[in-house]
Design an enzyme around this catalytic site. Structure first.
Site, mmCIF file in Angstrom:
data_model
loop_
_atom_site.group_PDB
_atom_site.id
_atom_site.type_symbol
_atom_site.label_atom_id
_atom_site.label_comp_id
_atom_site.label_asym_id
_atom_site.label_seq_id
_atom_site.Cartn_x
_atom_site.Cartn_y
_atom_site.Cartn_z
ATOM 1 N N LYS A 128 0.836 -1.210 0.000
ATOM 2 C CA LYS A 128 0.000 0.000 0.000
ATOM 3 C C LYS A 128 0.871 1.260 0.000
ATOM 4 O O LYS A 128 0.552 2.238 -0.674
ATOM 5 C CB LYS A 128 -0.943 -0.015 1.215
ATOM 6 C CG LYS A 128 -2.066 -1.032 1.060
ATOM 7 C CD LYS A 128 -2.766 -1.363 2.360
ATOM 8 C CE LYS A 128 -3.713 -2.533 2.133
ATOM 9 N NZ LYS A 128 -4.216 -3.146 3.359
ATOM 10 N N GLN A 151 -5.306 -2.158 9.348
ATOM 11 C CA GLN A 151 -4.991 -3.458 8.744
ATOM 12 C C GLN A 151 -5.546 -4.581 9.618
ATOM 13 O O GLN A 151 -5.324 -4.602 10.831
ATOM 14 C CB GLN A 151 -3.467 -3.584 8.573
ATOM 15 C CG GLN A 151 -3.023 -4.825 7.819
ATOM 16 C CD GLN A 151 -3.511 -4.852 6.372
ATOM 17 O OE1 GLN A 151 -3.582 -3.824 5.716
ATOM 18 N NE2 GLN A 151 -3.844 -6.032 5.878
ATOM 19 N N ASP A 165 -11.614 1.602 3.175
ATOM 20 C CA ASP A 165 -11.829 0.160 3.053
ATOM 21 C C ASP A 165 -13.312 -0.163 2.829
ATOM 22 O O ASP A 165 -13.652 -1.271 2.418
ATOM 23 C CB ASP A 165 -11.411 -0.531 4.360
ATOM 24 C CG ASP A 165 -10.120 -1.329 4.233
ATOM 25 O OD1 ASP A 165 -9.769 -1.716 3.104
ATOM 26 O OD2 ASP A 165 -9.481 -1.560 5.272
HETATM 27 N N1 GUN Z 1 -6.601 -7.709 5.639
HETATM 28 C C1 GUN Z 1 -6.780 -8.489 4.552
HETATM 29 N N2 GUN Z 1 -7.434 -7.806 3.593
HETATM 30 C C2 GUN Z 1 -7.669 -6.578 4.088
HETATM 31 C C3 GUN Z 1 -8.291 -5.408 3.556
HETATM 32 O O1 GUN Z 1 -8.785 -5.368 2.445
HETATM 33 N N3 GUN Z 1 -8.329 -4.339 4.390
HETATM 34 C C4 GUN Z 1 -7.809 -4.357 5.630
HETATM 35 N N4 GUN Z 1 -7.910 -3.265 6.373
HETATM 36 N N5 GUN Z 1 -7.217 -5.410 6.151
HETATM 37 C C5 GUN Z 1 -7.151 -6.518 5.380
#
Ligand code: GUN
Length: 284
Positions: A53, A97, A120
């Protein structure tokens, strides 16, 4: 092999180029779009995702802030950190996350993200807005799946879409997006009777199970669009999806690979949501 490969690398690069152009426009108006990520603990997969990211933000010209917190952080400490980011006008997108360490209630933390910064699309407000078709941030993986599906030129209305998996992050929202496009949607899960037969009736098959090779070639209808959301390790340590790719590609009309498929699009859609969050918050 008869299927056309839906190339996540090419599509994600296109999406990110569009985002980079939008970022330039905002910068020319004096605004620097910024994504803040909270990472609690040292889960190796999470660390890899967060690094990705950061890289995407830099590629798109955005600011990336990563707040790393120790694995033994309390829920209150995470909520306190969220409050700081929520109040910071220079931060447009906030992502926590997942998974979080077990002493922290994930839903309580997600609910504390301001909906306008929830890139998200996980907060109850954004989930609810999606459900009723209002403007919202769409969760990145299902949004990426729809972009990939659209890239095939296959129309969705009236098709039978089968989603295997019912997670809050992928299965449920993917089903909702397909429904909003007038597909007839079936959601399958571990208690579904005769899953192979249901899958065989799918014009659009979305696999989000989390088990390598779960979808075998005999479960794929001739000409179907197969979207593989899985990210698994084979016993040999190779990255692979939920679909037996070689066998499914013999039958499918279009298919996404792993790696090089949905994962890259998920990351690209996060950039789309972040630049959009910045636009909405600044009114530019
Ligand atoms: N962990 C696995 N996939 C994701 C996601 O799309 N967003 C977040 N925040 N955590 C994750």
């Amino acid at each position: 092999m008869s299927a056309q490969i839906i190339d996540g690398k090419v599509l994600a690069a296109q999406v990110k180029a569009e985002v980079a152009a939008d970022v330039e426009t905002l910068k020319a108006k004096g605004v620097q779009p910024c994504l803040a990520v909270i990472l609690v603990g040292e889960n190796p997969a999470s660390q890899t995702y967060v690094k990705g990211k950061e890289k995407d933000c830099i590629e798109c010209g955005m600011e990336s802030r990563v707040i790393r917190m120790p694995a033994d952080s309390t829920q209150q400490q995470v909520l306190d950190q969220l409050r700081v980011l929520a109040a910071d006008d220079a931060v447009h997108g906030i992502l926590v996350q997942l998974p979080l360490p077990e002493q922290i209630d994930e839903q309580a933390v997600i609910a504390a993200i301001p909906p306008e910064k929830d890139v998200d699309g996980f907060t109850p407000v954004n989930v609810g807005r999606m459900m009723i078709g209002e403007e919202c941030f769409l969760p990145c993986t299902p949004a990426g799946c729809m972009r990939m599906l659209d890239s095939t030129g296959v129309s969705v209305a009236g098709k039978h879409a089968v989603v295997v998996g019912r997670s809050n992050i992928v299965g449920k929202p993917a089903a909702m997006l397909l429904l909003s496009r007038n597909a007839t949607v079936t959601i399958c899960h571990s208690k579904t009777a005769d899953l192979p037969e249901v899958c065989r009736s799918a014009d659009i098959l979305v696999a989000a199970v989390g088990r390598a090779g779960f979808i075998t070639g005999d479960m794929v209808k001739e000409g179907a669009v197969v979207i593989d959301v899985g990210i698994n390790r084979s016993p040999e340590g190779k990255l692979c999806g939920d679909v037996d790719f070689a066998a499914a590609a013999e039958k499918a009309g279009h298919i996404t690979p792993v790696p090089g498929g949905v994962g890259l699009m998920t990351r690209a859609m996060l950039m789309v949501n972040t630049v959009e969050a910045c636009r909405r918050q600044t009114g530019l």
